[in-house]
Enzyme design. Structure first.
Site, short mmCIF file in Angstrom:
data_model
loop_
_atom_site.label_atom_id
_atom_site.label_comp_id
_atom_site.label_asym_id
_atom_site.label_seq_id
_atom_site.Cartn_x
_atom_site.Cartn_y
_atom_site.Cartn_z
N HIS A 1 0.79 -1.24 0.00
CA HIS A 1 0.00 0.00 0.00
C HIS A 1 0.82 1.29 0.00
O HIS A 1 0.81 2.07 0.94
CB HIS A 1 -1.14 0.02 1.01
CG HIS A 1 -0.88 -0.52 2.41
ND1 HIS A 1 0.07 -0.01 3.23
CD2 HIS A 1 -1.52 -1.48 3.11
CE1 HIS A 1 0.03 -0.63 4.38
NE2 HIS A 1 -0.91 -1.55 4.34
N HIS B 1 -4.56 -10.13 13.79
CA HIS B 1 -4.81 -8.90 13.01
C HIS B 1 -5.56 -9.31 11.75
O HIS B 1 -5.19 -10.28 11.08
CB HIS B 1 -3.45 -8.27 12.69
CG HIS B 1 -3.47 -7.05 11.83
ND1 HIS B 1 -4.54 -6.19 11.73
CD2 HIS B 1 -2.50 -6.52 11.01
CE1 HIS B 1 -4.23 -5.21 10.90
NE2 HIS B 1 -3.01 -5.39 10.46
N GLU C 1 -5.97 -7.73 8.83
CA GLU C 1 -5.56 -7.29 7.49
C GLU C 1 -5.27 -8.52 6.62
O GLU C 1 -4.78 -9.54 7.10
CB GLU C 1 -4.35 -6.35 7.56
CG GLU C 1 -4.16 -5.61 6.25
CD GLU C 1 -3.23 -4.39 6.32
OE1 GLU C 1 -2.62 -4.14 7.37
OE2 GLU C 1 -3.13 -3.69 5.29
N ASP D 1 -3.19 -9.57 4.51
CA ASP D 1 -1.91 -10.28 4.38
C ASP D 1 -1.76 -11.35 5.45
O ASP D 1 -0.92 -12.25 5.34
CB ASP D 1 -0.71 -9.31 4.40
CG ASP D 1 -0.73 -8.31 5.53
OD1 ASP D 1 -1.82 -7.98 6.04
OD2 ASP D 1 0.35 -7.83 5.91
N HIS E 1 -1.14 -2.49 14.10
CA HIS E 1 -1.19 -1.43 13.13
C HIS E 1 -2.62 -0.92 12.85
O HIS E 1 -2.80 0.21 12.41
CB HIS E 1 -0.54 -2.01 11.87
CG HIS E 1 -0.83 -1.52 10.53
ND1 HIS E 1 -1.16 -2.27 9.45
CD2 HIS E 1 -0.77 -0.24 10.07
CE1 HIS E 1 -1.30 -1.56 8.38
NE2 HIS E 1 -1.08 -0.32 8.72
N ASP F 1 2.27 -7.33 13.24
CA ASP F 1 3.01 -6.33 12.44
C ASP F 1 4.17 -5.70 13.22
O ASP F 1 5.17 -5.28 12.61
CB ASP F 1 2.07 -5.21 11.99
CG ASP F 1 1.22 -5.59 10.78
OD1 ASP F 1 1.63 -6.48 10.02
OD2 ASP F 1 0.14 -4.99 10.62
N TYR G 1 10.29 -0.01 8.02
CA TYR G 1 8.96 -0.55 8.33
C TYR G 1 8.25 0.34 9.34
O TYR G 1 7.08 0.68 9.19
CB TYR G 1 9.11 -1.98 8.89
CG TYR G 1 7.80 -2.69 9.06
CD1 TYR G 1 7.26 -3.45 8.04
CD2 TYR G 1 7.08 -2.59 10.25
CE1 TYR G 1 6.04 -4.08 8.19
CE2 TYR G 1 5.87 -3.22 10.41
CZ TYR G 1 5.36 -3.97 9.38
OH TYR G 1 4.14 -4.59 9.54
N HIS H 1 6.09 -10.35 9.70
CA HIS H 1 6.85 -10.00 8.49
C HIS H 1 8.33 -10.04 8.82
O HIS H 1 8.77 -9.41 9.79
CB HIS H 1 6.51 -8.59 8.00
CG HIS H 1 5.08 -8.40 7.60
ND1 HIS H 1 4.52 -9.02 6.51
CD2 HIS H 1 4.09 -7.65 8.14
CE1 HIS H 1 3.25 -8.66 6.39
NE2 HIS H 1 2.95 -7.83 7.38
FE1 FEO Z 1 -1.32 -4.58 9.05
FE2 FEO Z 1 0.90 -7.02 7.95
O1 FEO Z 1 -0.74 -6.10 8.08
#
Ligand code: FEO
Length: 399
Positions: free
Chosen positions: A28, A82, A84, A86, A148, A167, A195, A228
Site C-alpha cells: 500500500h 490482526h 488485514e 496479508d 497497526h 506487524d 517498516y 513479516h
Molecule cells: Fe497490518 Fe501485515 O498487516
C-alpha cells in the site's frame, strides 16, 4: 494440495508455516524491493493452535507446510492477531478444511473478520490480559490497538516465552533466514526503521502505549516472532529501544534531509549549495532527488531527522508532481510530531508565489520554517548559490 513445502521448527514444538513473498514490490504505497514474508506459526500443544495465516495466494503453501507436521484438521484453535488480508487471506479456505473449535481475535478483530469474510467462523473475542489454555501451554493476549489497525493484538506463549507480535517489530524482507541475527546488522536496522516509518509512525502513541503495556502485563519475551521478516532471538533490548525512541519522536540533532526535484537543473544546484552549507555547519545530510527516490525511503530518512528542506521548481504555478507525491505521502505519517525545523527553496520562471504556499503547507505538517524561503528566477548565479550556502550554514547553526 502441494506437498513440496515443509514447516520449519522455530522453537520447541513451534513451527514456522508461513510464506516468503520474493516478488512483492509494493505494500500500500510503500516500496518493498526486498519482498516480504507472511509468517504463520503452528503450536504443537495439547490443543494444536495456529497463529495467523498468510495472503490468499499462498493458502496452498500454508496448508502444505502445516500438513508436513500434522493434518490441518487436527488444529483445534486459530488465533488471528490482526485482520488485514496479508494475515487472513487464507482464512476462509483454511476454515473449511480445519473447522477449528474457535477462532480467537480481539473484539475489533472479530468485527473486522466478519466485515471481511462474513460471520460463520466460530469467532471468539478476547479481552486484554485474557489467557487461553492449550493444555500443556498457555497463551496470553494483549490488545495493541492501532499497532497497526484498531483490531491488532499480541499473543504471548508461556512455553519458550514467545511473543507473536504480528506487524510490530516486523520488516519487509524476504529471506530464507528465520532469525534477524543471521542477516547483516545494518540491513536489520535499516529495514526495521523503514517498516516503522512507513507502517507505524502515524500511530506512535499507540506503539508507546504497547511498550508500556508489555511491562505492565509482565510480558518479558525471550523471542519475538513478528508476521513479516525474520524473528528476533538476540538483541531484543536493542529493537525495543529503537521502538521506544521512534515512538517518542527522538530526533538526531545532526540529521538533515533535503528532498528536491529539478526541471532544468536550477533547483538541484540550489540543493547542492544548501547541502554544502549544512555540511560546513556540522550536519549529516541525506540528499533525496525525487526523480529516483521512493517515497517510502523519504519516510525512513525523515523518521529521526531534525531538519527537513523541500526544494521544488515552479510548474504551472504549483510544485513539481514528484514533490507533491512525497509530501502527500509523508504528511499522512505525521512527520511533525513533535515539530521539527525546515525550509523551502527552488527556482521559478515568472511567478515566485509557490514558496510561501509551500512553506505554509510544511507548517501544517508540523515543520517550523526557520528562515525565509530561498527562491531564484530561472538560473541561480554565483551570488544566489552563495546565499543558498549561507542559508544552509545558518540553519545548521540553529540546530
Ligand atoms: Fe497490518 Fe501485515 O498487516
Amino acid at each position: 494440495m502441494s506437498t513440496s513445502f515443509r514447516a520449519r521448527e522455530i522453537a520447541d514444538n513451534v513451527y514456522w508455516v508461513g510464506a516468503i513473498d520474493w516478488e512483492l514490490e509494493e505494500f500500500h504505497g510503500y516500496a518493498t524491493p526486498r519482498g516480504t514474508t507472511y509468517n504463520a506459526y503452528l503450536i504443537l500443544a495439547d490443543k494444536i493452535t495456529l497463529i495467523d495465516t498468510v495472503k490468499a495466494k499462498y493458502t496452498d503453501e500454508l496448508l502444505a507446510r502445516i500438513s508436513s507436521v500434522v493434518h490441518p484438521s487436527r488444529i483445534d484453535y486459530i488465533v488471528s492477531n490482526h485482520a488485514e488480508m496479508d494475515h487472513t487471506g487464507a482464512l476462509p479456505k483454511l476454515l473449511d478444511i480445519v473447522q477449528p473449535e474457535a477462532v480467537y481475535a480481539s473484539p475489533k478483530g472479530v468485527q473486522a473478520l466478519e466485515l471481511h469474510y462474513g460471520g460463520e467462523m466460530n469467532l471468539v473475542g478476547v479481552k486484554d490480559g485474557d489467557t487461553l489454555s492449550l493444555g500443556n501451554m498457555q497463551l496470553q493476549f494483549m490488545l495493541t490497538s492501532m499497532v497497526h489497525w484498531p483490531d491488532s493484538m499480541f499473543s504471548f506463549l508461556d512455553h519458550g516465552k514467545l511473543l507473536f507480535s504480528n506487524d510490530a517489530f516486523g520488516m519487509h524482507v524476504a529471506s530464507s533466514a528465520l532469525w534477524a541475527d543471521e542477516l547483516e546488522p545494518g540491513l536489520i536496522h535499516e529495514e526495521t526503521k523503514n517498516y516503522y516509518a512507513n507502517i507505524l509512525w502515524p500511530t506512535s502513541r499507540a506503539v508507546g502505549k504497547t511498550l508500556k503495556g508489555l511491562e505492565k502485563a509482565g510480558i518479558e519475551p525471550d523471542i519475538i516472532l513478528p508476521d513479516h521478516g525474520p524473528g528476533c532471538r538476540k538483541d531484543l533490548d536493542m529493537v525495543l529501544k529503537w521502538y521506544a525512541d521512534w515512538s517518542e519522536g527522538v530526533k538526531d540533532p545532526k540529521r538533515a534531509v533535503i528532498l528536491f526535484d529539478t526541471m532544468w537543473g536550477s533547483t538541484a544546484l540550489m540543493a547542492r549549495a544548501i547541502a554544502d552549507g549544512l555540511i560546513e555547519g556540522g550536519m549529516n545530510v541525506s540528499m533525496l532527488p525525487m526523480a529516483k527516490t521512493e517515497r517510502a525511503h523519504v519516510a525512513m530518512e525523515c523518521l529521526d531527522a531534525s531538519l527537513l528542506l523541500v526544494g521544488s521548481p515552479t510548474l504551472n504555478g504549483g510544485m513539481f508532481p514528484s514533490i507533491a507525491d512525497a509530501l502527500t505521502y509523508i504528511s499522512g505519517l505525521n512527520p511533525g510530531k513533535p515539530r521539527i525545523k525546515g525550509g523551502v527553496f527552488g527556482s521559478y520562471g515568472w511567478s515566485g508565489g509557490l514558496y510561501k504556499k509551500l512553506a505554509a503547507q510544511l507548517d501544517d505538517m508540523g515543520v517550523d520554517i526557520a528562515q525565509d524561503p530561498q527562491s531564484v528566477q530561472y538560473v541561480p548565479k554565483a551570488d544566489d548559490l552563495a546565499a543558498c550556502r549561507e542559508y544552509g550554514l545558518v540553519l545548521a547553526s540553529e540546530e
